[in-house]
Design a protein around this motif. Sequence first.
Motif, PDB file in Angstrom:
ATOM      1  N   PRO A   1      -3.476  -2.571 -15.040  1.00  0.00           N
ATOM      2  CA  PRO A   1      -3.631  -2.001 -13.706  1.00  0.00           C
ATOM      3  C   PRO A   1      -3.140  -3.039 -12.688  1.00  0.00           C
ATOM      4  O   PRO A   1      -3.689  -4.125 -12.599  1.00  0.00           O
ATOM      5  N   ARG A   2      -2.060  -2.712 -11.985  1.00  0.00           N
ATOM      6  CA  ARG A   2      -1.490  -3.634 -10.992  1.00  0.00           C
ATOM      7  C   ARG A   2      -0.570  -2.853 -10.074  1.00  0.00           C
ATOM      8  O   ARG A   2       0.234  -2.046 -10.533  1.00  0.00           O
TER       9      ARG A   2
ATOM     10  N   ASP B   1       0.818  -1.215   0.000  1.00  0.00           N
ATOM     11  CA  ASP B   1       0.000   0.000   0.000  1.00  0.00           C
ATOM     12  C   ASP B   1       0.848   1.259   0.000  1.00  0.00           C
ATOM     13  O   ASP B   1       1.917   1.313   0.598  1.00  0.00           O
ATOM     14  N   ILE B   2       0.315   2.286  -0.664  1.00  0.00           N
ATOM     15  CA  ILE B   2       0.908   3.613  -0.580  1.00  0.00           C
ATOM     16  C   ILE B   2       0.178   4.314   0.568  1.00  0.00           C
ATOM     17  O   ILE B   2      -1.025   4.147   0.734  1.00  0.00           O
ATOM     18  N   GLU B   3       0.913   5.025   1.391  1.00  0.00           N
ATOM     19  CA  GLU B   3       0.322   5.626   2.585  1.00  0.00           C
ATOM     20  C   GLU B   3       0.385   7.142   2.498  1.00  0.00           C
ATOM     21  O   GLU B   3       1.435   7.714   2.238  1.00  0.00           O
TER      22      GLU B   3
ATOM     23  N   TYR C   1       1.993   5.531 -10.779  1.00  0.00           N
ATOM     24  CA  TYR C   1       0.918   5.795  -9.822  1.00  0.00           C
ATOM     25  C   TYR C   1       0.226   7.083 -10.239  1.00  0.00           C
ATOM     26  O   TYR C   1       0.843   8.151 -10.255  1.00  0.00           O
ATOM     27  N   ASP C   2      -1.038   6.983 -10.604  1.00  0.00           N
ATOM     28  CA  ASP C   2      -1.815   8.125 -11.083  1.00  0.00           C
ATOM     29  C   ASP C   2      -2.505   8.794  -9.893  1.00  0.00           C
ATOM     30  O   ASP C   2      -3.353   8.185  -9.246  1.00  0.00           O
ATOM     31  N   THR C   3      -2.141  10.050  -9.609  1.00  0.00           N
ATOM     32  CA  THR C   3      -2.735  10.774  -8.481  1.00  0.00           C
ATOM     33  C   THR C   3      -3.950  11.594  -8.891  1.00  0.00           C
ATOM     34  O   THR C   3      -4.603  12.176  -8.032  1.00  0.00           O
ATOM     35  N   ARG C   4      -4.262  11.631 -10.193  1.00  0.00           N
ATOM     36  CA  ARG C   4      -5.404  12.422 -10.656  1.00  0.00           C
ATOM     37  C   ARG C   4      -6.711  11.781 -10.175  1.00  0.00           C
ATOM     38  O   ARG C   4      -6.756  10.582  -9.936  1.00  0.00           O
ATOM     39  N   PRO C   5      -7.800  12.572 -10.067  1.00  0.00           N
ATOM     40  CA  PRO C   5      -9.074  12.006  -9.625  1.00  0.00           C
ATOM     41  C   PRO C   5      -9.501  10.859 -10.533  1.00  0.00           C
ATOM     42  O   PRO C   5      -9.329  10.965 -11.745  1.00  0.00           O
TER      43      PRO C   5
ATOM     44  N   MET D   1      -4.493   4.977  -8.465  1.00  0.00           N
ATOM     45  CA  MET D   1      -4.468   3.861  -9.411  1.00  0.00           C
ATOM     46  C   MET D   1      -3.045   3.579  -9.864  1.00  0.00           C
ATOM     47  O   MET D   1      -2.332   4.481 -10.311  1.00  0.00           O
ATOM     48  N   TRP D   2      -2.612   2.316  -9.744  1.00  0.00           N
ATOM     49  CA  TRP D   2      -1.291   1.870 -10.205  1.00  0.00           C
ATOM     50  C   TRP D   2      -1.410   1.248 -11.589  1.00  0.00           C
ATOM     51  O   TRP D   2      -2.400   0.584 -11.900  1.00  0.00           O
ATOM     52  N   PHE D   3      -0.356   1.412 -12.401  1.00  0.00           N
ATOM     53  CA  PHE D   3      -0.257   0.775 -13.716  1.00  0.00           C
ATOM     54  C   PHE D   3       1.123   0.146 -13.828  1.00  0.00           C
ATOM     55  O   PHE D   3       2.124   0.718 -13.385  1.00  0.00           O
TER      56      PHE D   3
END
Length: 187
Positions: free
Chosen positions: A90-91, A53-55, A130-134, A138-140
């Motif tokens: 997506p992973r 997890d990203i925290e 890692y996409d931080t946009r709304p 989401m990881w790719f």
Amino acid sequence: MSPAGVVENYIQYKERESRTASRSGHSAILTRVHGHTTSRYELLVFGGRNSPDIEMVRIWTEGDVRPDPLHSPRLIEHLRSLITSGNVSPRSPGALRHHSMTLVGPFGVLYGGECFNKAIDTACNDLFIYDTRPPGGMWFHLPNSDPEMKRFGHRIVVVGESLCLLGGRGRDGRNCSPEIYTLDTKT
């Protein structure tokens, strides 16, 4: 003053109110929180422990931090087109340590590291975005089949409009790499 007339500089640290899980070999990025009327920034921490997890550690307002924005519009557009192309999966990266992560616009780009869940050949050579946009979070995954590119303890940095891989230990885990690579992110 110390003896011999040398001025000693003391740096004073103050512990923040927020805390994160105990970790080592992690990475952190400061990213803008999108979708708010006022500029807000969050500190995201990844890896360094047995967790995929990203925290989010803390949120600041624009007056509290002075982010240094990266100006690489072609690289940002390239990463955006990669994740919308359908050619990446997506992973999430899984639990890693001694990887490298850098912020490129709204994207956290992570490369390599040591896997917590493998007993043999723990160095990996995959690239994750890692996409931080709304809606955010989401990881790719972009796999790399070249075993010579496996790295941990390295750095991935942006130079102009390119991602560069510097140093680190290779797949044998003993020898440091003197090469500098430009990562080709074409799918």
